[in-house]
Design a protein around this motif. Structure first.
Motif, PDB file in Angstrom:
ATOM      1  N   THR A 177       0.826  -1.204   0.000  1.00  0.00           N
ATOM      2  CA  THR A 177       0.000   0.000   0.000  1.00  0.00           C
ATOM      3  C   THR A 177       0.861   1.255   0.000  1.00  0.00           C
ATOM      4  O   THR A 177       0.519   2.257  -0.639  1.00  0.00           O
ATOM      5  CB  THR A 177      -0.934   0.000   1.220  1.00  0.00           C
ATOM      6  N   ALA A 178       2.003   1.204   0.682  1.00  0.00           N
ATOM      7  CA  ALA A 178       2.900   2.366   0.749  1.00  0.00           C
ATOM      8  C   ALA A 178       3.443   2.753  -0.617  1.00  0.00           C
ATOM      9  O   ALA A 178       3.938   3.867  -0.799  1.00  0.00           O
ATOM     10  CB  ALA A 178       4.052   2.068   1.704  1.00  0.00           C
ATOM     11  N   CYS A 179       3.345   1.856  -1.584  1.00  0.00           N
ATOM     12  CA  CYS A 179       3.796   2.154  -2.951  1.00  0.00           C
ATOM     13  C   CYS A 179       2.689   2.784  -3.792  1.00  0.00           C
ATOM     14  O   CYS A 179       2.887   3.025  -4.998  1.00  0.00           O
ATOM     15  CB  CYS A 179       4.271   0.867  -3.625  1.00  0.00           C
ATOM     16  N   GLY A 180       1.537   3.027  -3.168  1.00  0.00           N
ATOM     17  CA  GLY A 180       0.429   3.609  -3.900  1.00  0.00           C
ATOM     18  C   GLY A 180      -0.433   2.587  -4.609  1.00  0.00           C
ATOM     19  O   GLY A 180      -1.252   2.942  -5.460  1.00  0.00           O
ATOM     20  N   LEU A 181      -0.258   1.317  -4.259  1.00  0.00           N
ATOM     21  CA  LEU A 181      -1.065   0.257  -4.838  1.00  0.00           C
ATOM     22  C   LEU A 181      -2.190  -0.112  -3.874  1.00  0.00           C
ATOM     23  O   LEU A 181      -2.140   0.220  -2.686  1.00  0.00           O
ATOM     24  CB  LEU A 181      -0.195  -0.970  -5.137  1.00  0.00           C
ATOM     25  N   TRP A 182      -3.184  -0.827  -4.396  1.00  0.00           N
ATOM     26  CA  TRP A 182      -4.351  -1.146  -3.579  1.00  0.00           C
ATOM     27  C   TRP A 182      -4.533  -2.661  -3.497  1.00  0.00           C
ATOM     28  O   TRP A 182      -5.197  -3.272  -4.332  1.00  0.00           O
ATOM     29  CB  TRP A 182      -5.613  -0.491  -4.174  1.00  0.00           C
ATOM     30  N   PRO A 183      -3.958  -3.285  -2.471  1.00  0.00           N
ATOM     31  CA  PRO A 183      -4.140  -4.738  -2.292  1.00  0.00           C
ATOM     32  C   PRO A 183      -5.601  -5.082  -2.042  1.00  0.00           C
ATOM     33  O   PRO A 183      -6.340  -4.314  -1.401  1.00  0.00           O
ATOM     34  CB  PRO A 183      -3.277  -5.063  -1.071  1.00  0.00           C
ATOM     35  N   ASP A 184      -6.011  -6.245  -2.556  1.00  0.00           N
ATOM     36  CA  ASP A 184      -7.386  -6.688  -2.340  1.00  0.00           C
ATOM     37  C   ASP A 184      -7.497  -7.707  -1.209  1.00  0.00           C
ATOM     38  O   ASP A 184      -8.559  -8.291  -0.987  1.00  0.00           O
ATOM     39  CB  ASP A 184      -7.979  -7.257  -3.631  1.00  0.00           C
ATOM     40  N   GLY A 185      -6.382  -7.917  -0.490  1.00  0.00           N
ATOM     41  CA  GLY A 185      -6.401  -8.819   0.655  1.00  0.00           C
ATOM     42  C   GLY A 185      -5.944 -10.225   0.357  1.00  0.00           C
ATOM     43  O   GLY A 185      -5.720 -11.015   1.274  1.00  0.00           O
ATOM     44  N   ARG A 186      -5.768 -10.567  -0.915  1.00  0.00           N
ATOM     45  CA  ARG A 186      -5.323 -11.924  -1.270  1.00  0.00           C
ATOM     46  C   ARG A 186      -3.804 -12.004  -1.157  1.00  0.00           C
ATOM     47  O   ARG A 186      -3.087 -11.233  -1.788  1.00  0.00           O
ATOM     48  CB  ARG A 186      -5.751 -12.280  -2.686  1.00  0.00           C
ATOM     49  N   LEU A 187      -3.331 -12.926  -0.340  1.00  0.00           N
ATOM     50  CA  LEU A 187      -1.899 -13.125  -0.147  1.00  0.00           C
ATOM     51  C   LEU A 187      -1.565 -14.602  -0.330  1.00  0.00           C
ATOM     52  O   LEU A 187      -2.293 -15.467   0.141  1.00  0.00           O
ATOM     53  CB  LEU A 187      -1.460 -12.704   1.263  1.00  0.00           C
TER      54      LEU A 187
END
Length: 315
Positions: free
Chosen positions: A20-30
């Protein structure tokens, strides 16, 4: 961050926060990927393809050495060689979050190459030759060399300092490792001066992914200076396979056939280094779980026997 458990605080929330700190939006899937030296996660993103987040093991490489790896990957990608290079954010590829250093790359799937296929081996040979043509342009300054100090002396000391090796086997292990060291030194001396260039360094089938469009290379974490044959021998199951690799290689770049005599030495160095790597990393909780056999005396007895066999092959 604990030296004994360097990734103890790298939980899923921190991984997501770093992305997220890179300006991306994770959807929670890891998805945790198979990696022991570093920690690697596939991170799903909203509306775009997932990225791969690689968190570097503390104290293994300097920032300068990691940036050299990134620069090499970018140089290869700019030459249209299918290598997965890190993504820049704010002009930086080496990122920092909560005490961890990490990089993000695109996800590139694929399957293992068929090492029985002459066509695929020749294709790989051509691509490795192109990697080496770029690698020969200039040396690494911070990533070291594929040499006895790195692949024999250091891992040997790690084993002798570890509680893994039973005390009753110390003398036998030292004798076997020193025998390998002498045999490797003699083989390199017999072959004579070898041109050193920037290598992938760990070009085994698991670091080559094949798709319908062809192969691509991943994981330059072991990139070092060394002889060209280092990036070939782990892909060759036999002489026929090596011949196919070299047929492809020579379509793009000359090869010094004298380097083939280094293959037994490189194989011996890798095997000795493998045991030292496990011993050096045993404090990491992931290692006893992944390599439980290293806690058994019989495994070390077999390792010692293997070292003697490798020495015989070299003499």
């Amino acid at each position: 961050m604990s030296i004994d458990a360097p990734y103890a605080t790298l939980d899923p929330d921190r991984v997501l926060d770093a992305v997220t700190a890179c300006g991306l939006w994770p959807d929670g899937r890891l998805l945790a990927l198979n990696s022991y030296e570093n920690r690697v996660w596939q991170v799903g993103l909203e509306e775009t393809s997932p990225v791969i987040a690689k968190f570097y093991r503390p104290h293994r490489w300097s920032d300068a050495a990691i940036l050299e790896e990134h620069a090499f990957a970018q140089e290869l990608a700019e030459a249209e060689i299918p290598v997965v290079a890190p993504l820049p954010f704010g002009g930086r590829t080496l990122l920092h979050h909560d005490g961890f250093r990490y990089a993000l790359t695109p996800r590139r799937g694929g399957r293992a190459p068929s090492l029985e296929s002459t066509e695929q081996l020749e294709w790989l040979g051509r691509l490795i030759a192109r990697i080496h043509s770029i690698g020969a342009r200039q040396p690494f300054e911070h990533r070291g060399r594929l040499d006895r100090a790195t692949l024999i002396a250091k891992p040997m000391q790690a084993v002798l300092s570890s509680t893994l090796l039973p005390s009753s086997l110390h003398a036998a292990y030292r004798a076997a490792a020193e025998r390998v060291d002498r045999a490797v030194a003699d083989r390199f001396e017999a072959v004579g001066p070898i041109r050193q260039l920037r290598l992938h360094g760990d070009c085994h089938p698991g670091n080559v992914l094949w798709t319908d469009a062809g192969p691509h290379f991943v994981d330059l974490d072991d990139a070092r200076m060394g002889p060209a044959v280092q990036d070939l021998w782990m892909l060759a199951n036999d002489e026929k396979a090596m011949s196919a690799l070299l047929d492809g290689y020579q379509q793009m770049r000359d090869f010094d056939f004298g380097e083939l005599a280094l293959m037994p030495a490189l194989r011996a160095m890798r095997q000795l280094h493998y045991a030292g790597w496990i011993a050096e990393r045993w404090h990491d909780p992931a290692f006893p779980a992944a390599f439980p056999f290293a806690g058994e005396a019989r495994w070390w007895e077999q390792h010692i026997a293997d070292l003697h066999e490798l020495s015989e092959e070299l003499t």
